[in-house]
Design an enzyme around this catalytic site. Sequence first.
Site, PDB file in Angstrom:
ATOM      1  N   ARG A 186      35.140  -1.796  -6.399  1.00 14.76           N
ATOM      2  CA  ARG A 186      34.711  -2.452  -5.149  1.00 14.76           C
ATOM      3  C   ARG A 186      35.387  -1.766  -3.963  1.00 14.76           C
ATOM      4  O   ARG A 186      34.789  -1.587  -2.905  1.00 14.76           O
ATOM      5  CB  ARG A 186      35.035  -3.957  -5.181  1.00 14.76           C
ATOM      6  CG  ARG A 186      34.865  -4.629  -3.831  1.00 14.76           C
ATOM      7  CD  ARG A 186      34.698  -6.140  -3.865  1.00 14.76           C
ATOM      8  NE  ARG A 186      35.511  -6.816  -4.841  1.00 14.76           N
ATOM      9  CZ  ARG A 186      36.832  -7.019  -4.750  1.00 14.76           C
ATOM     10  NH1 ARG A 186      37.510  -6.580  -3.697  1.00 14.76           N
ATOM     11  NH2 ARG A 186      37.485  -7.636  -5.704  1.00 14.76           N
ATOM     12  N   TYR A 241      14.431  -5.441  14.035  1.00  9.92           N
ATOM     13  CA  TYR A 241      14.010  -5.828  12.691  1.00  9.92           C
ATOM     14  C   TYR A 241      14.188  -7.338  12.502  1.00  9.92           C
ATOM     15  O   TYR A 241      15.233  -7.895  12.859  1.00  9.92           O
ATOM     16  CB  TYR A 241      14.826  -5.028  11.668  1.00  9.92           C
ATOM     17  CG  TYR A 241      14.586  -5.491  10.252  1.00  9.92           C
ATOM     18  CD1 TYR A 241      13.297  -5.514   9.718  1.00  9.92           C
ATOM     19  CD2 TYR A 241      15.638  -5.916   9.448  1.00  9.92           C
ATOM     20  CE1 TYR A 241      13.072  -5.960   8.423  1.00  9.92           C
ATOM     21  CE2 TYR A 241      15.412  -6.361   8.153  1.00  9.92           C
ATOM     22  CZ  TYR A 241      14.124  -6.383   7.650  1.00  9.92           C
ATOM     23  OH  TYR A 241      13.904  -6.833   6.377  1.00  9.92           O
ATOM     24  N   ASP A 276      21.758   0.753  15.656  1.00 10.59           N
ATOM     25  CA  ASP A 276      20.986   0.842  14.416  1.00 10.59           C
ATOM     26  C   ASP A 276      20.112   2.092  14.535  1.00 10.59           C
ATOM     27  O   ASP A 276      19.144   2.117  15.293  1.00 10.59           O
ATOM     28  CB  ASP A 276      20.148  -0.431  14.248  1.00 10.59           C
ATOM     29  CG  ASP A 276      19.369  -0.452  12.936  1.00 10.59           C
ATOM     30  OD1 ASP A 276      19.090   0.636  12.391  1.00 10.59           O
ATOM     31  OD2 ASP A 276      19.031  -1.557  12.473  1.00 10.59           O
ATOM     32  N   LYS A 309      15.874   3.648   3.960  1.00 10.32           N
ATOM     33  CA  LYS A 309      14.738   4.281   4.621  1.00 10.32           C
ATOM     34  C   LYS A 309      14.841   5.811   4.563  1.00 10.32           C
ATOM     35  O   LYS A 309      14.819   6.365   3.489  1.00 10.32           O
ATOM     36  CB  LYS A 309      14.634   3.743   6.050  1.00 10.32           C
ATOM     37  CG  LYS A 309      14.715   2.197   6.131  1.00 10.32           C
ATOM     38  CD  LYS A 309      13.581   1.531   5.417  1.00 10.32           C
ATOM     39  CE  LYS A 309      13.667   0.050   5.159  1.00 10.32           C
ATOM     40  NZ  LYS A 309      14.678  -0.789   5.693  1.00 10.32           N
TER      41      LYS A 309
HETATM   42  O1  P1T Z   1      16.417  -3.680   4.113  1.00  9.50           O
HETATM   43  P1  P1T Z   1      17.829  -3.308   4.415  1.00  9.50           P
HETATM   44  O2  P1T Z   1      18.288  -2.050   3.752  1.00  9.50           O
HETATM   45  O3  P1T Z   1      18.773  -4.445   4.228  1.00  9.50           O
HETATM   46  O4  P1T Z   1      17.876  -2.926   5.989  1.00  9.50           O
HETATM   47  C1  P1T Z   1      17.578  -3.850   6.991  1.00  9.50           C
HETATM   48  C2  P1T Z   1      17.058  -3.135   8.220  1.00  9.50           C
HETATM   49  C3  P1T Z   1      17.912  -2.913   9.291  1.00  9.50           C
HETATM   50  N1  P1T Z   1      17.512  -2.263  10.403  1.00  9.50           N
HETATM   51  C4  P1T Z   1      16.251  -1.791  10.520  1.00  9.50           C
HETATM   52  C5  P1T Z   1      15.842  -1.091  11.769  1.00  9.50           C
HETATM   53  C6  P1T Z   1      15.339  -1.982   9.475  1.00  9.50           C
HETATM   54  O5  P1T Z   1      14.095  -1.496   9.630  1.00  9.50           O
HETATM   55  C7  P1T Z   1      15.737  -2.681   8.301  1.00  9.50           C
HETATM   56  C8  P1T Z   1      14.791  -2.954   7.191  1.00  9.50           C
HETATM   57  N2  P1T Z   1      13.448  -2.859   7.567  1.00  9.50           N
HETATM   58  C9  P1T Z   1      12.374  -3.076   6.733  1.00  9.50           C
HETATM   59  C10 P1T Z   1      12.487  -3.453   5.452  1.00  9.50           C
HETATM   60  C11 P1T Z   1      11.067  -2.871   7.368  1.00  9.50           C
HETATM   61  O6  P1T Z   1      10.040  -2.711   6.669  1.00  9.50           O
HETATM   62  O7  P1T Z   1      11.011  -2.829   8.604  1.00  9.50           O
END
Ligand code: P1T
Length: 379
Positions: A46, A98, A170, A195
């Site tokens: 961890r 988001y 972000d 992503k």
């Molecule tokens: O899904 P996750 O890895 O927890 O990330 C969240 C997140 C944070 N910031 C942005 C700009 C994001 O686009 C996302 C996740 N977005 C999607 C799943 C989507 O389809 O827009």
Amino acid sequence: MRFGTKAIHAGVEPDPSTGAIMTPIFQTSTYVQAAPGDHKGYEYSRTHNPTRTALQKALAALENGKHGLCFASGMASIDAVIKLLAPGDEVVSTNDLYGGTYRLFTRIFEGFGVKFRFVDMTDPAHVAKAITARTKLVWVETPTNPMLNIIDIAAIGALAKKAGAWLGVDNTFASPYLQTPLDLGADIVMHSVTKYLGGHSDVVMGALVVKDDVLHERLAFIQNSCGATPGPQDCFLVLRGLKTLHLRVQRHCENGAVIAEFLAAHPKVDKLYWPGLPTHRNHDVAKKQMRGFGGMISFTLKGDRMDDATRVLASTKLFSLAESLGGVESLLGHPASMTHASIPREERLKSGVADTLIRLSVGLEDKEDLIADLRQALG
Ligand code: P1T
């Protein structure tokens, strides 16, 4: 080192015990100690894991930072940032962001006494007005999800600095190939690694990158104490994905440009949002702070009828209807019912997210095939 060289080599060294050129997947929870406290820098996975360490170093290098920290998801990485704060502290945040981030802020952390002010950050004056003596963090998403607004990181950074607040950015939609916020005054860069960084739609992960040693120490303490860390297999997959990040994002940008031009000329398309278009309202800021415009595009149809949008969403064959973005394959989505459903409708409409908005994540397929798919779906 330039970006492509870093993408392939940063953080990764041949394994000292075997010479393996790829960082092994250290699938272990613990590490043997010769005597209490006498170990090789690893005690428990961890806290530290060698596969994760390699990835954290690679991400720090790509973002021109000093320290990287990986988390079990993008949301877990934002959660760690807000845990730097205390009840009574305030955050000024982008209004168009988001849906999961909005939900985390309003449905989890407001309950712990942190106050969030959501403003349209495309005008820095709105940010200046929202900052108070209690503001500890300014949270920027740019390009925004799903409206593709572009926020001037350097301008907002100057305001945050004056207020003695951290600036967190972000950087998910841009990737460090297109934008490095730490160079523009940010204190913390965040990614949904799920992503573009992972790039192959097979991992959920988040990351933070910082320059400052003390801030890193505080975030690493939160990472270890709260424990939302990714496993070594996922870290390996992202290390592999990073090696082609520069090539993939170049192609995302090329395909994005071609599809934006196609949609701009299509008689059924009404509003079109892609920061590379000279007609985009923040194109000048995008040109100033980004090295390309990416593969995310949003649009609405003339007449603004829900059944027309639904028909398009259901008729593509190459573009798959799915949440997420940034993978090699093209996706399309309906923010109002999918990625942004957790934002109340009136809030969504205020930031321009129409019920009929369609969002594309343009992948790496041949552009002729992608255009043919959109042409038949729109027809
Ligand atoms: O899904 P996750 O890895 O927890 O990330 C969240 C997140 C944070 N910031 C942005 C700009 C994001 O686009 C996302 C996740 N977005 C999607 C799943 C989507 O389809 O827009």
